[in-house]
Design a protein around this motif. Structure first.
Motif, mmCIF file in Angstrom:
data_model
loop_
_atom_site.group_PDB
_atom_site.id
_atom_site.type_symbol
_atom_site.label_atom_id
_atom_site.label_comp_id
_atom_site.label_asym_id
_atom_site.label_seq_id
_atom_site.Cartn_x
_atom_site.Cartn_y
_atom_site.Cartn_z
ATOM 1 N N GLY A 1 -53.195 44.649 36.816
ATOM 2 C CA GLY A 1 -53.099 43.147 36.245
ATOM 3 C C GLY A 1 -51.181 42.947 37.094
ATOM 4 O O GLY A 1 -50.693 42.057 35.807
ATOM 5 N N ILE A 2 -50.747 43.439 37.156
ATOM 6 C CA ILE A 2 -49.516 43.385 37.658
ATOM 7 C C ILE A 2 -49.827 42.594 39.137
ATOM 8 O O ILE A 2 -49.564 43.087 39.860
ATOM 9 C CB ILE A 2 -48.753 44.039 37.436
ATOM 10 N N THR A 3 -48.497 40.982 39.631
ATOM 11 C CA THR A 3 -48.085 40.856 40.168
ATOM 12 C C THR A 3 -46.733 41.674 40.536
ATOM 13 O O THR A 3 -45.607 41.140 39.836
ATOM 14 C CB THR A 3 -48.977 39.105 40.420
ATOM 15 N N TYR A 4 -46.863 41.967 42.697
ATOM 16 C CA TYR A 4 -45.237 42.025 42.803
ATOM 17 C C TYR A 4 -45.333 41.358 43.628
ATOM 18 O O TYR A 4 -45.858 40.800 44.754
ATOM 19 C CB TYR A 4 -45.676 43.163 43.214
ATOM 20 N N ILE A 5 -43.614 40.992 43.992
ATOM 21 C CA ILE A 5 -43.299 39.900 44.623
ATOM 22 C C ILE A 5 -42.196 41.139 45.309
ATOM 23 O O ILE A 5 -40.807 41.838 44.868
ATOM 24 C CB ILE A 5 -42.385 38.337 43.840
ATOM 25 N N GLU A 6 -42.214 40.587 47.029
ATOM 26 C CA GLU A 6 -41.115 41.701 47.790
ATOM 27 C C GLU A 6 -39.173 40.896 47.314
ATOM 28 O O GLU A 6 -39.583 40.000 47.187
ATOM 29 C CB GLU A 6 -41.445 41.906 49.227
ATOM 30 N N GLY A 7 -38.585 42.412 47.728
ATOM 31 C CA GLY A 7 -37.367 42.248 47.225
ATOM 32 C C GLY A 7 -36.469 42.340 48.315
ATOM 33 O O GLY A 7 -36.208 41.615 49.320
ATOM 34 N N ASP A 8 -35.514 44.022 47.492
ATOM 35 C CA ASP A 8 -34.543 44.072 48.976
ATOM 36 C C ASP A 8 -34.623 46.020 48.770
ATOM 37 O O ASP A 8 -35.352 46.306 47.907
ATOM 38 C CB ASP A 8 -33.182 43.784 49.324
ATOM 39 N N ILE A 9 -34.701 46.564 49.636
ATOM 40 C CA ILE A 9 -34.623 47.768 49.899
ATOM 41 C C ILE A 9 -33.174 47.894 50.625
ATOM 42 O O ILE A 9 -32.724 47.443 51.799
ATOM 43 C CB ILE A 9 -35.363 48.597 50.235
ATOM 44 N N VAL A 10 -31.755 48.715 50.349
ATOM 45 C CA VAL A 10 -31.135 49.675 51.393
ATOM 46 C C VAL A 10 -30.218 50.828 50.419
ATOM 47 O O VAL A 10 -31.566 51.604 49.617
ATOM 48 C CB VAL A 10 -29.458 48.398 50.149
ATOM 49 N N LEU A 11 -29.899 51.982 51.517
ATOM 50 C CA LEU A 11 -29.250 52.681 50.914
ATOM 51 C C LEU A 11 -28.182 52.813 50.692
ATOM 52 O O LEU A 11 -27.035 52.312 50.658
ATOM 53 C CB LEU A 11 -29.376 53.566 51.926
ATOM 54 N N ASP A 12 -27.715 53.517 49.616
ATOM 55 C CA ASP A 12 -25.798 53.214 49.616
ATOM 56 C C ASP A 12 -25.842 55.102 49.327
ATOM 57 O O ASP A 12 -26.267 55.262 50.745
ATOM 58 C CB ASP A 12 -25.964 53.545 47.518
ATOM 59 N N LYS A 13 -23.975 54.688 49.256
ATOM 60 C CA LYS A 13 -23.441 55.677 50.113
ATOM 61 C C LYS A 13 -23.666 56.955 49.982
ATOM 62 O O LYS A 13 -23.510 58.160 51.187
ATOM 63 C CB LYS A 13 -21.916 55.639 49.570
ATOM 64 N N ASN A 14 -24.991 57.621 48.727
ATOM 65 C CA ASN A 14 -25.128 58.928 49.310
ATOM 66 C C ASN A 14 -26.176 58.980 49.117
ATOM 67 O O ASN A 14 -26.821 60.353 49.166
ATOM 68 C CB ASN A 14 -24.970 59.241 47.594
ATOM 69 N N GLY A 15 -26.491 57.857 49.812
ATOM 70 C CA GLY A 15 -28.208 58.128 50.828
ATOM 71 C C GLY A 15 -29.293 57.799 49.726
ATOM 72 O O GLY A 15 -30.438 58.297 49.775
ATOM 73 N N LYS A 16 -28.879 57.305 48.496
ATOM 74 C CA LYS A 16 -30.113 57.659 47.798
ATOM 75 C C LYS A 16 -30.944 56.102 47.891
ATOM 76 O O LYS A 16 -29.652 55.382 48.664
ATOM 77 C CB LYS A 16 -29.571 57.384 46.129
ATOM 78 N N ILE A 17 -31.944 55.269 47.740
ATOM 79 C CA ILE A 17 -32.238 54.192 47.547
ATOM 80 C C ILE A 17 -32.237 53.419 46.973
ATOM 81 O O ILE A 17 -32.771 53.886 45.382
ATOM 82 C CB ILE A 17 -33.761 54.851 48.147
ATOM 83 N N LEU A 18 -31.894 52.164 46.996
ATOM 84 C CA LEU A 18 -32.328 51.321 45.739
ATOM 85 C C LEU A 18 -33.131 50.473 46.570
ATOM 86 O O LEU A 18 -32.909 49.625 47.552
ATOM 87 C CB LEU A 18 -30.155 50.352 45.606
ATOM 88 N N ASN A 28 -45.831 32.874 34.979
ATOM 89 C CA ASN A 28 -44.868 32.809 33.592
ATOM 90 C C ASN A 28 -44.024 34.219 33.377
ATOM 91 O O ASN A 28 -43.239 34.236 32.360
ATOM 92 C CB ASN A 28 -45.946 32.149 32.847
ATOM 93 N N SER A 29 -44.647 35.374 34.011
ATOM 94 C CA SER A 29 -43.825 36.418 32.939
ATOM 95 C C SER A 29 -42.626 37.350 34.091
ATOM 96 O O SER A 29 -43.015 38.519 33.809
ATOM 97 C CB SER A 29 -44.534 37.773 32.673
ATOM 98 N N TYR A 30 -42.645 36.321 35.110
ATOM 99 C CA TYR A 30 -41.462 37.303 36.366
ATOM 100 C C TYR A 30 -40.501 37.933 35.938
ATOM 101 O O TYR A 30 -39.802 37.304 35.119
ATOM 102 C CB TYR A 30 -41.661 36.154 37.873
ATOM 103 N N LYS A 31 -40.122 39.545 36.173
ATOM 104 C CA LYS A 31 -38.668 40.397 36.471
ATOM 105 C C LYS A 31 -38.769 41.131 37.739
ATOM 106 O O LYS A 31 -39.280 41.328 37.717
ATOM 107 C CB LYS A 31 -39.485 40.491 34.817
ATOM 108 N N THR A 32 -37.020 40.724 36.919
ATOM 109 C CA THR A 32 -36.488 41.463 37.782
ATOM 110 C C THR A 32 -36.266 42.989 38.103
ATOM 111 O O THR A 32 -36.247 43.391 37.276
ATOM 112 C CB THR A 32 -35.178 41.159 38.466
ATOM 113 N N ILE A 33 -37.084 44.238 38.791
ATOM 114 C CA ILE A 33 -37.032 45.602 38.705
ATOM 115 C C ILE A 33 -36.207 46.008 39.612
ATOM 116 O O ILE A 33 -36.325 45.040 40.622
ATOM 117 C CB ILE A 33 -38.225 45.722 38.467
#
Length: 208
Positions: A1-18, A28-33
């Motif tokens: 029951g959740i709608t997802y909309i694409e955003g972005d993906i990057v690697l930080d300087k430690n190799g972790k994935i954001l 009516n209830s979109y929130k940035t995750i």
């Protein structure tokens, strides 16, 4: 029951994935995750709440892209307070996923409440030296601006009065995309320009 909309993906300087995306039960209830993962793909529990930060700014909001300034995480979003007027925001987080309260209000710099008082929605941003270069539109015209990456203050010398506004078409450059060429010291913009739903074109511009 959740709608997802694409955003972005990057690697930080430690190799972790954001990664950032938009989620909600409906439009009516979109929130940035914002989620941070370890290099093996598991949730990084040292970030925000068990690896997940949810932006509750405005009535609803959705994410655009992630950039870094030194050790800070900047997430570009658009939000509405009244479900009709959308405006761009820049959310700044520290490495623990906590909003930096010295940046705007509770870590959010809002283009409707800063010194320009302009919407600049559907934004993209990139870092150039100590500036945040931002492109977006007000649903009618493409706009380009620059902020001090440390303070969030608008560079009023940029574009004449802080914001360059395109008059290529009406409306112009909706859903703009941004690239900075640091070697050539130039800004590249691409976007959809239209005079009607039946007359749409892709435009590309280069700025100093």
């Amino acid at each position: 029951g959740i709608t997802y909309i694409e955003g972005d993906i990057v690697l930080d300087k430690n190799g972790k994935i954001l990664t950032t995306f938009t989620a909600g039960a409906d439009s009516n209830s979109y929130k940035t995750i914002i989620v941070r993962l370890n290099t093996d793909g598991s949730l990084d529990n040292s970030f925000a709440t068990s690896g997940v930060f949810t932006l509750t700014y405005g009535l609803k909001n959705y994410s655009r892209n992630i950039i870094f300034y030194k050790n800070e995480i900047i997430v570009v979003v658009s939000a509405t307070q009244d479900n009709t007027v959308w405006a761009g925001q820049l959310l700044k987080l520290d490495q623990s996923g906590t909003p930096i309260n010295s940046w705007g209000v509770n870590g959010v710099m809002d283009y409707l409440t800063n010194s320009t008082g302009q919407q600049l929605g559907l934004m993209q941003a990139r870092i150039y030296q100590d500036k945040i270069i931002v492109c977006g539109d007000d649903a009618n015209n493409f706009r380009l601006s620059a902020l001090d990456a440390q303070t969030g203050e608008i560079d009023l010398e940029f574009g004449g009065d802080g914001i360059y506004e395109s008059d290529v078409a009406t409306p112009s450059y909706k859903g703009s995309w941004l690239h900075i060429d640091e070697v050539a010291k130039s800004i590249w913009i691409s976007g959809n320009a239209e005079t009607s739903s039946a007359n749409q074109q892709i435009h590309v511009s280069k700025f100093k």
